[in-house]
Every structure is written in structure tokens, then in C-alpha cells.
Scaffold this active site. Structure first.
Site, PDB file in Angstrom:
ATOM      1  N   LYS A  34      82.315 -14.861 -16.684  1.00  0.00           N
ATOM      2  CA  LYS A  34      83.438 -15.540 -15.815  1.00  0.00           C
ATOM      3  C   LYS A  34      85.005 -15.113 -16.155  1.00  0.00           C
ATOM      4  CE  LYS A  34      83.757 -20.436 -14.677  1.00  0.00           C
ATOM      5  NZ  LYS A  34      83.165 -21.607 -14.749  1.00  0.00           N
TER       6      LYS A  34
ATOM      7  N   GLU B  91      73.734 -35.910 -13.329  1.00  0.00           N
ATOM      8  CA  GLU B  91      74.431 -36.999 -13.271  1.00  0.00           C
ATOM      9  C   GLU B  91      73.117 -38.232 -13.068  1.00  0.00           C
ATOM     10  OE1 GLU B  91      75.317 -34.739 -11.468  1.00  0.00           O
ATOM     11  OE2 GLU B  91      77.298 -34.424 -12.089  1.00  0.00           O
TER      12      GLU B  91
ATOM     13  N   ARG C  55      75.586 -39.016  -6.868  1.00  0.00           N
ATOM     14  CA  ARG C  55      74.229 -38.508  -7.154  1.00  0.00           C
ATOM     15  C   ARG C  55      73.414 -39.313  -8.076  1.00  0.00           C
ATOM     16  NH1 ARG C  55      73.776 -32.115  -7.615  1.00  0.00           N
ATOM     17  NH2 ARG C  55      74.559 -32.400  -5.514  1.00  0.00           N
TER      18      ARG C  55
HETATM   19  C1  LIG Z   1      77.148 -32.882  -8.805  1.00  0.00           C
HETATM   20  C2  LIG Z   1      78.025 -31.936  -9.578  1.00  0.00           C
HETATM   21  N1  LIG Z   1      78.482 -32.401 -10.992  1.00  0.00           N
HETATM   22  C3  LIG Z   1      79.586 -31.716 -11.223  1.00  0.00           C
HETATM   23  C4  LIG Z   1      80.537 -30.718 -10.759  1.00  0.00           C
HETATM   24  C5  LIG Z   1      81.480 -30.101 -11.409  1.00  0.00           C
HETATM   25  N2  LIG Z   1      81.407 -28.998 -11.476  1.00  0.00           N
HETATM   26  C6  LIG Z   1      82.081 -28.003 -10.718  1.00  0.00           C
HETATM   27  S1  LIG Z   1      81.661 -26.343 -11.017  1.00  0.00           S
HETATM   28  C7  LIG Z   1      80.865 -26.621 -12.329  1.00  0.00           C
HETATM   29  C8  LIG Z   1      80.322 -25.730 -13.308  1.00  0.00           C
HETATM   30  C9  LIG Z   1      79.408 -24.859 -12.463  1.00  0.00           C
HETATM   31  O1  LIG Z   1      78.846 -24.055 -13.404  1.00  0.00           O
HETATM   32  P1  LIG Z   1      77.942 -22.596 -12.909  1.00  0.00           P
HETATM   33  O2  LIG Z   1      76.955 -23.232 -12.053  1.00  0.00           O
HETATM   34  O3  LIG Z   1      77.401 -22.153 -14.044  1.00  0.00           O
HETATM   35  O4  LIG Z   1      79.054 -21.854 -12.185  1.00  0.00           O
HETATM   36  P2  LIG Z   1      80.376 -21.062 -12.790  1.00  0.00           P
HETATM   37  O5  LIG Z   1      81.634 -21.799 -12.785  1.00  0.00           O
HETATM   38  O6  LIG Z   1      80.035 -20.800 -14.315  1.00  0.00           O
HETATM   39  O7  LIG Z   1      80.587 -19.947 -12.083  1.00  0.00           O
HETATM   40  C10 LIG Z   1      81.139 -28.335 -12.680  1.00  0.00           C
HETATM   41  C11 LIG Z   1      80.400 -29.115 -13.636  1.00  0.00           C
HETATM   42  C12 LIG Z   1      79.956 -30.427  -9.231  1.00  0.00           C
HETATM   43  N3  LIG Z   1      80.683 -29.767  -8.523  1.00  0.00           N
HETATM   44  N4  LIG Z   1      78.911 -31.063  -8.864  1.00  0.00           N
END
Ligand SMILES: Cc1ncc(C[n+]2csc(CCOP(=O)(O)OP(=O)(O)O)c2C)c(N)n1
Length: 639
Positions: free
Chosen positions: A285, A371, A399
Site C-alpha cells: 500500500k 458489520e 449492512r
Molecule cells: C462495508 C464497509 N465497511 C467499511 C468500509 C470502510 N473501508 C473502506 S476501505 C477499507 C479497508 C479496505 O481494506 P482492503 O480491502 O485491504 O483494501 P486496501 O485499502 O488495503 O487496498 C475500509 C474498512 C467500507 N468501505 N465498507
């Protein structure tokens, strides 16, 4: 003045079709240019930076190998799609990202044919991809469907439901697991530990064995390039992994920043795969931008920043944010009551629970992006006499709704729901707006539903929620900073179902639920200036309603306006329902209910969004005048 990055190769690539003409050996150069372009754009707009930087090579490789948009490419969450937007005809608008009338910060069907599925909430890409793959098979079209999902998003139940179904259907779906060992915060849970074990090489098999396996499965000979890639990647994992048990052919981990690894694997899968395939790609990242690589959150979401230093612009706050007031208040209350526990679904900092995590690590749980589980986990804790604060943004609580209904409310369990990001959130747009929580919560028997009018009220509501043990209770508050009122040393316990009169008048009553109170007070100034004596009340509760307060306002005013930062069906609807059942509407009272408009409001600053929605000072005055059959002419600041 900083000049724009030099991008000679990128200048020749407007669409993926142009990418096909670029020699494989020039792709690293293109990747550097895409990165520079993205860094420059986000430095001006703010937005999601780290995730996109991590998938530059992967995005280029996918568009190089596959035939998008005929082949469907789905990005989970969509916050990593800026390189994809740059390469799919949207580069000329990339500096409008997340701005009013600009590009969305996520994928969006309406924006481009290269975005076959819109996202922003996580963990939907495998389900959507499976639907497309099956749809394409049913329609007799032969296309590839590629779902790119992060390791954090893979922790959600929905992703597993989809994997389970895909394995059983044996559909031709390509899932690319983009494993950067990060969510927004460092990932939690056994799944992330499992992926780390796979990536650390424990389960790698030898090159020769791997070659046999791929040949057997994909039905093609392994060419020299892929053999080299295998060597570079330190091997492939196959056999007995969780994904294989679920029916996927599992390839990887491979180096997601190396075209030597990505291209041969993607080409082989494109040409030879017949069932579901999972390619485990390891990326970093924030890759390629040292300030991001060094940051604890890998620059997940950033303000505008200085490209040279990485320093982010910080607007000087006038008041502490609601999030931090909540976090501090919870820590304070947790010091008095050791039954208080905190729960977050992968958002410790966003929700303010990070403060609780630091102060009381053993009583604070980051359950990952989960969630539904968070809510029922909280319900379980409540059955054991704990006081769970299940802190989830309004939009993500959607959700966990069945869990709120079935596991919490029906059983009357005292789970506390602090609901941050209630109302408009600005740049993240309609997918993140907190529009529906009052509507979906206040309809549930047993539920107590509060909204804080300012940050001092929020402190009271935290304390009230601690004290209330008779069933579920929620309190909503918006994104951003408070209104600047003085904070009490400690919150007070509010009487359940009692609002308050903030300003007394006699002709017009403004009954506010939540932070529109400040606009009501400003509107009252304008109304008074126009000779309309105005009462302003803060309802505090949408459920139970303060019946005495409503009766009083209805009986002693000519106009009654309810106002809230939520969709129809919420506070105002409950007030109207009560008034109609009591006959309070039968005597000529002029009532108006001000709610969010029945549209998906596009991104802009929250103030602009509230003005567009008519939920600001001017809109309130206009509504009062409309109710009285007058038009607004030259009324103070509202005119
Ligand atoms: C249902 C839901 N919960 C929380 C979020 C907030 N959120 C956005 S990106 C993220 C992290 C995603 O991590 P990953 O899939 O590993 O992607 P990265 O950012 O590391 O590339 C979160 C928790 C979301 N978008 N959707």
C-alpha cells in the site's frame, strides 16, 4: 509552483486499447508515469491515495491482458480505482476527483463503461462478478470477469458467501486477492494471519511441481516466462489452501509490482482457465511514494498535500470533531464503569474507538470489516451483562440491519449504537451519506433513538447510553467538527424521551432533531427580524418522542416545522404520525416536515449539499414563509 509530472508514454495511452500497443518492457515506465499523475492529482483533490498506488502495476497488467470493457473488471470498494480511471478515458478529469460535479472517488456505472459495477462499501466484488460470470454463461457470451478484492475486504462474510457459491457453481470467475497486509488500520483476525502465512512462503511448493499442476489444470504448457515468474515469485501456493477447499484454483502469492510475474500468470489464466480461479497478489500500500510507504495508515485517505514533503493540509479546527468528542467521552465513562466495551468494524480511527483501544485494549474489539458480526457480537456481550458500544458509521450500519432487528432489538438487548457520519459526508458522496439510520432504527419497537445537536449534547448522550440498560439505544452525530460549544466536564444523564426548548417564541415552532439546530437558531433570527416570533426546540429523541413537547408546540403556534438530516420516514414522520393520531392536525396548524430530498445527492461540500437539500438557514426560512403563504423578500442573511 510545482510543475505537472512529465508523462510522455502515458500521453499516448488514453484507453486500454492504446495500452495494447505498448511494449511489455515499457510498462514499468508507464507505471511510474501513472503513479506520478495520480500523486499529483490527489495532492490537489485529497482522497484515497495509498490503495491506488499499490495497484498501479496490477491495473496496467489487467487492462493490458484483458479486453475491457467487454471483459468485466470490478474493483472491490473502488477506492483503489484512480489508476484505472486514468487509463480508461478519465485522465482529463482526474483533478476533479471527489469535487462537486467531478469524478466520483469510487467506481460508478453512470461514469464509464469501464466501471461495470459501482462500489464504495466493501466486499461486494465477488458476488457481483459471479453474477456477471453466470449471466454471461447464460447469455452464451464468452467473457472474462475479474474481481479485484483487498485482504481487508476479504474479511467480510459476504466475500465468503460469494466464494462458497462460486466454488459450487464452478463459474468462470477470476478473483484477484490484492494482499497488502493492510485494511485502513492494520488488519485483524485469523484470516489476515492466514494470508500472511501463505505470503511468507511456508506453503510454497517447488517450481516443477507447480508447473505440473498448472499444466494439468489450465490445460496448457507452462511457457518459459511463467517459469521465470514462478522462480522470481519464490513459488506458488497450491493444494490444500482454504481457497482450494472452496473450489477455486489458487495461484500465488505473486509479486504484484512485477510485470514479469503478473503478465504471464494473467495471460495463462485468460487463455486456459475454465472454473473459478483465485490469484493471490502481494502488493505494498502506498508503493512508490515514500511519505505514503512510511505512514502508519499508508496514506489511506489524505487531505490535499505537498508532493515534495508529503505534508497534508490541515484546516485549523474551530472545535473538536464529533468523533473525537465521542472517543474521549467513551474513554472517560469506561474509567467509571468496567462493563463498558467498545466494538469497531475496521474503523478504529474513523469512529474514535482508537482512543478506547489505546486506553482499554482488552475491552476494545476491532472485528474487521464485518458489520453484521459486530452487531451480533455486541448482542452476545450484552447477554453477559456488558455494556457494548458498537460504533459503526450510519452508512455501514445498513449492512448489519437484520442483526440490529433480530439479534438486538427483538431480544431487547442493551447494545449501544454510536452512529458517526450521520447526514451528508461531502466528498464520498451518496454511498457514504448517513441518510437512513433514523428511518430504519426508529421504526423498531424497543429502540431508543437520539441525535446530538452539538458536541456537548453528544457527551450527554454517551453518558445516557451508559446509564440506559433497558434495551438498545442509538445516538447519531455528523462528520466533522462540532459547533464550538463549551464541553461539560462530564456528560449528564438525559431523561429518556424528553426534548428541550432552546428559544421561546409564539408564532412559529422549529422542532429540530440533530445538528440542524444551529441553522434553526440562525433562521429564527431572520424570522424574528421579519416579525415572526419563533420557538426553537431540540427534540433529542426520535424515539420515544417527547409527546408533551409536541403537544405544547402544536397547541401554541401557528406553524410547526420539523427538521432533520435524514430521509423521509424518520423523525418528522414519527411526529406527524403522533400528531395525526392525537388529532393535533385537525385545527388549522400549518405543519411542514423537512427531510433529505428523495434523490441520491452527489458529492459536494456538506454545506453545499445542505443548501441544495434546502436544509439550511435560508431553506428553513423559506419553508416557514411558504407555510404562511408568503414569499421571502429581503429577509436578513436568509434572503
Ligand atoms: C462495508 C464497509 N465497511 C467499511 C468500509 C470502510 N473501508 C473502506 S476501505 C477499507 C479497508 C479496505 O481494506 P482492503 O480491502 O485491504 O483494501 P486496501 O485499502 O488495503 O487496498 C475500509 C474498512 C467500507 N468501505 N465498507
Amino acid at each position: 509552483m510545482t510543475s505537472l509530472p512529465a508523462t510522455p508514454l502515458l500521453d499516448t495511452v488514453k484507453l486500454p486499447a492504446d495500452l495494447k500497443k505498448v511494449d511489455d518492457r515499457d510498462l514499468p515506465k508507464l507505471a511510474r508515469e501513472v503513479r506520478d499523475e495520480m500523486i499529483d492529482a490527489v495532492s490537489k483533490t485529497g482522497g484515497h491515495l495509498g490503495a491506488g498506488l499499490g495497484v498501479v502495476e496490477l491495473t496496467i497488467a489487467i487492462h493490458k491482458v484483458f479486453n475491457t470493457p467487454e471483459d468485466r473488471l470490478i474493483f472491490d470498494v473502488g477506492h483503489q480505482c484512480y489508476p484505472h480511471k486514468i487509463l480508461t478515458g478519465r485522465r482529463d478529469r482526474i483533478r476533479t476527483l471527489r469535487q462537486e460535479d467531478g469524478l466520483s472517488g469510487f467506481t460508478r456505472r453512470a461514469e464509464s463503461e469501464y466501471d461495470p459495477f459501482g462500489a464504495a462499501h466493501s466486499s461486494t466484488s465477488i458476488s457481483a462478478g459471479l453474477g456477471m460470470a453466470v449471466g454471461s454463461e447464460l447469455a452464451g457470451t464468452k467473457r472474462n470477469v475479474i474481481s479485484v478484492i483487498g485482504d481487508g475486504s476479504m474479511s467480510a462474510g459476504m466475500a465468503f458467501e460469494a466464494l462458497n457459491n462460486a466454488g459450487a457453481l464452478d463459474a468462470r470467475l477470476i478473483v484477484i486477492l490484492n494482499d497488502n497486509d493492510m485494511s485502513i488500520a492494520p488488519p485483524t483476525g485469523a484470516m489476515s494471519a492466514y494470508l500472511a502465512r501463505l505470503a511468507s512462503g511456508r506453503a510454497y511448493m517447488g517450481v516443477r511441481e507447480m508447473g505440473k499442476k498448472l499444466t494439468g489444470y489450465l490445460g496448457a504448457s507452462i511457457d518459459r516466462a511463467i517459469t521465470r515468474a514462478v522462480e522470481h515469485a519464490r513459488g506458488y501456493v497450491t493444494g490444500g489452501t482454504m481457497f482450494e477447499e472452496l473450489g477455486f484454483y489458487h495461484i500465488g502469492p505473486i509479486d504484484g509490482h512485477s510485470f514479469d510475474h503478473l503478465l504471464p500468470v494473467l495471460r495463462n489464466v485468460r487463455d486456459n482457465a475454465h472454473g473459478p480461479v483465485l490469484i493471490h497478489v502481494v502488493t505494498q500500500k502506498g508503493k512508490g511514494y515514500p511519505p505514503a510507504e512510511a505512514a502508519a495508515d499508508k496514506y489511506h485517505g489524505v487531505n490535499k498535500f505537498d508532493v515534495i514533503t508529503g505534508a497534508q493540509a490541515k484546516a485549523k479546527p474551530n472545535a473538536p470533531s464529533y468523533t473525537s468528542v465521542f472517543g474521549d467521552a467513551l474513554v472517560q465513562e469506561a474509567g467509571f464503569d468496567d462493563k463498558i466495551v467498545g466494538i469497531t468494524a475496521a474503523m478504529p480511527d474513523g469512529t474514535g474507538l482508537g482512543k478506547m483501544l489505546a486506553a482499554y485494549p482488552s475491552r476494545t474489539f476491532d472485528v474487521g470489516i464485518a458489520e453484521q458480526h459486530a452487531v451480533t457480537f455486541a448482542a452476545g456481550l450484552a447477554t453477559e451483562g456488558f455494556k457494548p458500544f458498537c460504533a459503526i458509521y450510519s452508512t455501514f450500519l445498513q449492512r448489519g440491519y437484520d442483526q440490529v432487528v433480530h439479534d438486538v432489538a427483538i431480544q431487547g438487548l442493551p447494545v449501544r449504537f454510536p452512529i458517526d457520519r450521520a447526514g451528508f459526508v461531502g466528498a464520498d458522496g451518496p454511498t457514504h451519506a448517513g441518510s437512513f439510520d433514523t428511518t430504519f432504527l426508529a421504526t423498531l419497537p424497543n429502540m431508543v433513538v437520539m441525535a446530538a445537536a452539538d458536541e456537548a449534547e453528544l457527551k450527554h448522550m454517551v453518558r445516557t447510553a451508559v446509564a440506559y440498560d433497558d434495551g438498545p439505544i442509538s445516538f447519531r452525530y455528523p462528520r466533522g467538527e462540532g459547533v464550538g460549544v463549551e464541553l461539560p466536564e462530564r456528560g449528564e444523564i438525559l431523561e429518556i424521551g424528553k426534548g428541550r426548548i432552546v428559544k421561546e417564541g409564539s408564532k412559529v415552532a422549529l422542532l429540530s432533531f440533530g445538528t440542524r439546530l444551529k441553522d434553526c437558531l440562525l433562521a429564527a433570527e431572520d424570522l424574528e427580524a421579519a416579525g415572526l416570533s419563533t420557538t426553537v426546540a431540540d427534540a433529542r429523541f426520535a424515539k420515544p418522542l417527547d409527546h408533551d413537547l409536541i403537544r405544547q408546540l402544536a397547541r401554541h403556534h401557528e406553524v410547526l416545522i420539523t427538521i432533520e438530516e435524514g430521509a423521509v420516514g424518520g423523525f418528522g414522520s414519527h411526529v406527524l404520525q403522533f400528531m395525526s393520531s392525537e388529532g393535533l392536525l385537525d385545527h388549522g396548524l400549518k405543519v411542514r416536515s423537512m427531510v433529505l430530498p428523495d434523490i441520491w445527492m452527489e458529492q459536494a461540500s456538506p454545506d453545499v449539499m445542505y443548501a441544495k437539500a434546502g436544509l439550511d438557514r435560508a431553506g428553513i426560512v423559506k419553508t416557514v414563509f411558504g407555510a404562511l403563504g408568503k414569499t421571502v423578500v429581503g429577509v436578513g442573511a436568509a434572503g
